[in-house]
Design an enzyme around this catalytic site. Structure first.
Site, short mmCIF file in Angstrom:
data_model
loop_
_atom_site.label_atom_id
_atom_site.label_comp_id
_atom_site.label_asym_id
_atom_site.label_seq_id
_atom_site.Cartn_x
_atom_site.Cartn_y
_atom_site.Cartn_z
N ARG A 48 3.95 -1.49 -29.99
CA ARG A 48 2.74 -2.43 -30.69
C ARG A 48 2.31 -3.64 -29.92
NH1 ARG A 48 0.87 -0.95 -35.66
NH2 ARG A 48 2.20 0.59 -37.19
N ARG A 49 3.40 -4.44 -29.56
CA ARG A 49 3.00 -5.51 -28.92
C ARG A 49 2.35 -5.25 -27.62
NH1 ARG A 49 8.65 -8.55 -29.74
NH2 ARG A 49 8.57 -8.73 -32.01
N ARG A 54 4.60 8.69 -33.56
CA ARG A 54 4.84 10.02 -34.16
C ARG A 54 6.30 10.52 -33.84
NH1 ARG A 54 3.14 11.50 -38.32
NH2 ARG A 54 4.20 13.67 -38.14
N GLN A 61 8.90 8.63 -33.54
CA GLN A 61 9.70 7.58 -34.45
C GLN A 61 9.59 8.25 -36.17
OE1 GLN A 61 8.44 4.78 -36.78
NE2 GLN A 61 10.59 4.60 -37.30
N VAL A 62 8.22 8.27 -36.49
CA VAL A 62 8.27 9.02 -37.63
C VAL A 62 8.83 10.40 -38.01
CG1 VAL A 62 6.45 9.88 -39.19
CG2 VAL A 62 5.89 7.61 -38.20
N PHE A 93 12.95 11.78 -28.33
CA PHE A 93 12.20 10.78 -28.33
C PHE A 93 11.73 10.42 -27.08
CE2 PHE A 93 12.00 6.08 -28.60
CZ PHE A 93 10.94 5.85 -29.64
N ARG A 136 8.50 17.09 -25.64
CA ARG A 136 9.27 17.20 -26.80
C ARG A 136 10.10 18.41 -27.45
NH1 ARG A 136 4.91 18.94 -29.28
NH2 ARG A 136 5.00 19.85 -31.40
#
Lengths: 145, 145, 145
Positions: B30-31, B51, B53-54, B94, B104
């Site tokens: 995010r940063r 996604r 992480q979710v 991940f 993935r």
């Protein structure tokens, strides 16, 4: 057996009540802003509230996992007290995030800090159990000397 | 009682550490990409990480539910070993998803496969308990004959 | 110890099977509509199915938390029966939401109602345990008089 988990069970039930409160706030906000499911986007005020609820839901199983391990393997009363603090800061997080994105930060740091403390207690408690169970080493005896 | 759950508790604590690692990766991303909450969309690199992480968060309670039932009703050591494998493939999932959507798939199939195996052990263990508890039938005796 | 939780464990395993079914439906829908991860938006038919699965996943740990506390502190058979009803209405919720947003409402109210009942039983059971444990007050004696 139940006297080893009754405080953890009480914190769990309180946590569920809190999650129910968060969910109801999202339902009320959906009505107020006219955002019907399956839509999850809308004005920033709605999106902050929605994300606050999603974040609390995401952390709820993680919180339960650490508070129960800390309570079972370290100290039930301490774990339950930290659990109550966690639920308090989650409430602060929710109502602050509703107001502004920046407002969420302080209670977020506090609730994350409590999770790390609970994780530490759980790890120490389980490690102590492993040492005494497999190696026959009772670490508490060293502390008492 | 704790010696029937200490391996499950250790896997649970490791799983929480892994979830904390995934959450921190999202915060760093995010940063790096300048995507402030409540926003959850952005460049594909961010969206894949988010996604990932979710998805791991979504499966975490399901994983805990099956590993604990398999450990309690079938075999604690076996369930905990499969639990460690699950956490390993979730880590592979991940980091691979972070690189590409296709990457993935293989670790996702492995982690899903382990969940099915744990589910099978849990189901067999609980079924065996039901048979011996209600019908007085000890299936293990047949196997030993 | 296992005879105090075997019905709860069975409901938990059934709940995991149901969650697996919901996840598979999302995977099939992604293929049918050509919506590859990490994308989560698409035609309304896909978004309703996707939101149905997300909502069921979000409530799964909350459901487990209350059904286990109600089963441990109130009555295992009653909690497990309500748990089966909850899973049934969650299935109805999922298939109805897939058809239309409005269709999700009735099974949603039923499943929420069952959660409140389980929460009530858990709270009463834990309160009763607190009273008899700390105050030495056995409320059941009053009822029997």
């Amino acid at each position: 057996m139940l006297d080893q988990i009754h405080l953890l069970a009480a914190v769990t039930v309180l946590g569920v009540v809190e999650q129910a409160y968060f969910s109801l706030q999202v339902i009320y906000a959906r009505r107020a802003y006219g955002i019907s499911p399956p839509k999850v986007s809308g004005p920033p005020d709605f999106e902050r509230l929605f994300r606050a609820q999603v974040n609390c839901s995401e952390y709820f199983p993680i919180f339960l996992a650490v508070v129960w391990q800390a309570g079972l393997f370290f100290h039930q009363g301490l774990a339950a007290t930290l659990g109550l603090l966690y639920l308090f800061f989650r409430y602060r997080y929710f109502v602050s995030y509703k107001e502004s994105s920046l407002g969420r930060l302080v209670p977020m740091y506090f609730s994350a800090g409590i999770l790390w403390i609970l994780l530490g207690f759980a790890a120490v408690g389980i490690l102590h159990f492993f040492l005494s169970h497999y190696v026959g080493l009772n670490v508490l005896l060293f502390i008492r000397l």
